[in-house]
Design a protein around this motif. Structure first.
Motif, short mmCIF file in Angstrom:
data_model
loop_
_atom_site.label_atom_id
_atom_site.label_comp_id
_atom_site.label_asym_id
_atom_site.label_seq_id
_atom_site.Cartn_x
_atom_site.Cartn_y
_atom_site.Cartn_z
N THR A 99 -104.84 14.63 -61.63
CA THR A 99 -104.10 15.11 -62.78
C THR A 99 -103.75 16.58 -62.63
O THR A 99 -104.48 17.34 -62.01
CB THR A 99 -104.91 14.92 -64.07
OG1 THR A 99 -106.10 15.70 -63.98
CG2 THR A 99 -105.27 13.46 -64.29
N ALA A 100 -102.64 16.95 -63.20
CA ALA A 100 -102.24 18.36 -63.20
C ALA A 100 -102.76 19.01 -64.47
O ALA A 100 -102.52 18.53 -65.56
CB ALA A 100 -100.72 18.47 -63.14
N GLY B 90 -103.16 21.70 -67.61
CA GLY B 90 -102.24 22.51 -68.39
C GLY B 90 -102.57 23.98 -68.19
O GLY B 90 -101.85 24.71 -67.55
N SER C 290 -99.87 25.20 -65.25
CA SER C 290 -98.78 24.28 -64.91
C SER C 290 -97.47 24.90 -65.36
O SER C 290 -97.42 25.61 -66.37
CB SER C 290 -98.99 22.92 -65.56
OG SER C 290 -99.06 23.05 -66.97
N SER C 291 -96.41 24.64 -64.60
CA SER C 291 -95.12 25.24 -64.90
C SER C 291 -94.00 24.25 -64.61
O SER C 291 -93.94 23.68 -63.51
CB SER C 291 -94.92 26.52 -64.07
OG SER C 291 -93.60 26.99 -64.17
N ARG C 292 -93.13 24.08 -65.57
CA ARG C 292 -91.98 23.21 -65.36
C ARG C 292 -90.92 23.91 -64.51
O ARG C 292 -90.08 23.24 -63.90
CB ARG C 292 -91.38 22.81 -66.71
CG ARG C 292 -92.29 21.92 -67.54
CD ARG C 292 -91.60 21.50 -68.83
NE ARG C 292 -92.44 20.60 -69.61
CZ ARG C 292 -92.07 20.03 -70.75
NH1 ARG C 292 -90.87 20.31 -71.26
NH2 ARG C 292 -92.88 19.22 -71.40
N GLN C 293 -90.94 25.26 -64.49
CA GLN C 293 -89.95 25.99 -63.73
C GLN C 293 -90.32 26.15 -62.26
O GLN C 293 -89.46 26.31 -61.39
CB GLN C 293 -89.73 27.39 -64.33
CG GLN C 293 -89.02 27.40 -65.67
CD GLN C 293 -89.90 26.94 -66.82
OE1 GLN C 293 -91.10 27.25 -66.84
NE2 GLN C 293 -89.35 26.19 -67.75
N PRO D 237 -96.41 23.05 -60.04
CA PRO D 237 -95.15 22.57 -60.62
C PRO D 237 -95.33 21.16 -61.17
O PRO D 237 -96.36 20.51 -60.95
CB PRO D 237 -94.21 22.59 -59.42
CG PRO D 237 -95.10 22.37 -58.25
CD PRO D 237 -96.40 23.05 -58.58
N ARG D 238 -94.33 20.68 -61.84
CA ARG D 238 -94.38 19.33 -62.40
C ARG D 238 -94.59 18.31 -61.27
O ARG D 238 -93.95 18.36 -60.23
CB ARG D 238 -93.08 19.01 -63.13
CG ARG D 238 -93.04 17.63 -63.75
CD ARG D 238 -91.69 17.35 -64.40
NE ARG D 238 -91.45 18.22 -65.54
CZ ARG D 238 -90.34 18.19 -66.26
NH1 ARG D 238 -89.34 17.38 -65.95
NH2 ARG D 238 -90.20 19.01 -67.30
N GLY D 239 -95.53 17.41 -61.48
CA GLY D 239 -95.81 16.36 -60.51
C GLY D 239 -96.87 16.71 -59.51
O GLY D 239 -97.39 15.83 -58.82
#
Length: 240
Positions: A5-6, A8, A27-30, A50-52
């Protein structure tokens, strides 16, 4: 936290070859790739996913570069102990912290010592607040004096808690100073202020800029040497 799991935003102690390190997961969506850096203030290893990406991926990066991490942490100055009997810098002078639990004046400087009233558990927080308050008074006032002498006038002066720059000057004439400079010697403050004032005329680091800096302050070499040797300790002295 499961390896698949990533996270937060969380903190944990992770074993590496040289011992253990404290990892702060973000965690970062960018973000496009996993990144890792050492926070010079906390001494934590910041891993951004990053995401994923999975925690296991971040751990793999950490362990692949464990020697780099260990070397980076070893270069950090020790964190100051803001407690009774500890010391903190103000204008480059070490001030002993004296706990006065029954005092009613908050924090005050007397006989070369920094006296702190109230409960012992709040000493660090009160010392930090005192230094920030001193910075809000002293740094803009000193910049104002130098600006008047130089005939260079910023549109605005702001204080921030920056990690990589002691000051900056924007194209609109706004100057920013790191509040932690209040802990540095006044000669260092004088140089940083002169540096940013010079940017009001030269928004670059060309020869004319440096000529102006040297006209505005005699402390350039001394200050640069002090910051190279002691600058990191200012980030370790007071928690963010």
């Amino acid at each position: 936290m499961a390896d698949g799991t990533a996270p937060g935003s969380s903190v944990e102690v992770v074993p590496i070859a040289s011992g253990t390190v404290t990892v702060r997961w973000r965690s970062s969506r960018q973000a496009r790739r996993i990144s890792m850096r050492i926070d010079p203030r906390s001494g934590h290893v910041i891993i951004t996913l990053p995401r994923g990406a999975r925690r296991a991926d971040g751990l793999a990066l950490l362990r692949a570069h464990s020697a780099w991490v260990a070397a980076g942490l070893s270069r950090l100055p020790p964190a100051a102990e803001l407690r009774d009997g500890g010391q903190v810098l103000l204008d480059g002078r070490a001030r002993e912290i004296r706990h006065c639990p029954d005092g009613r004046r908050g924090v005050w400087l007397e006989d070369g010592r920094l006296h702190v009233s109230g409960a012992q558990d709040f000493i660090a927080r009160r010392v930090g607040a005192y230094l920030r308050a001193q910075a809000q008074v002293l740094l803009p006032a000193r910049l104002g004096i130098q600006a008047e002498q130089a005939g260079l006038h910023p549109t605005q002066v702001r204080l921030r808690d920056t990690k990589s720059r002691w000051g900056s000057c924007s194209s609109d004439g706004s100057i920013m100073l790191c509040w932690r400079l209040v802990m540095a010697p006044q000669e260092v403050q004088h140089y940083i202020i002169a540096h940013e004032l010079a940017h009001l005329r030269h928004m670059n680091h060309g020869p004319d800029f440096w000529l102006l800096v040297d006209e505005l302050t005699p402390h350039r070499r001394q200050a640069e040497k002090w910051l190279h040797t002691h600058g990191a300790s200012l980030h370790r002295m007071v928690p963010a």
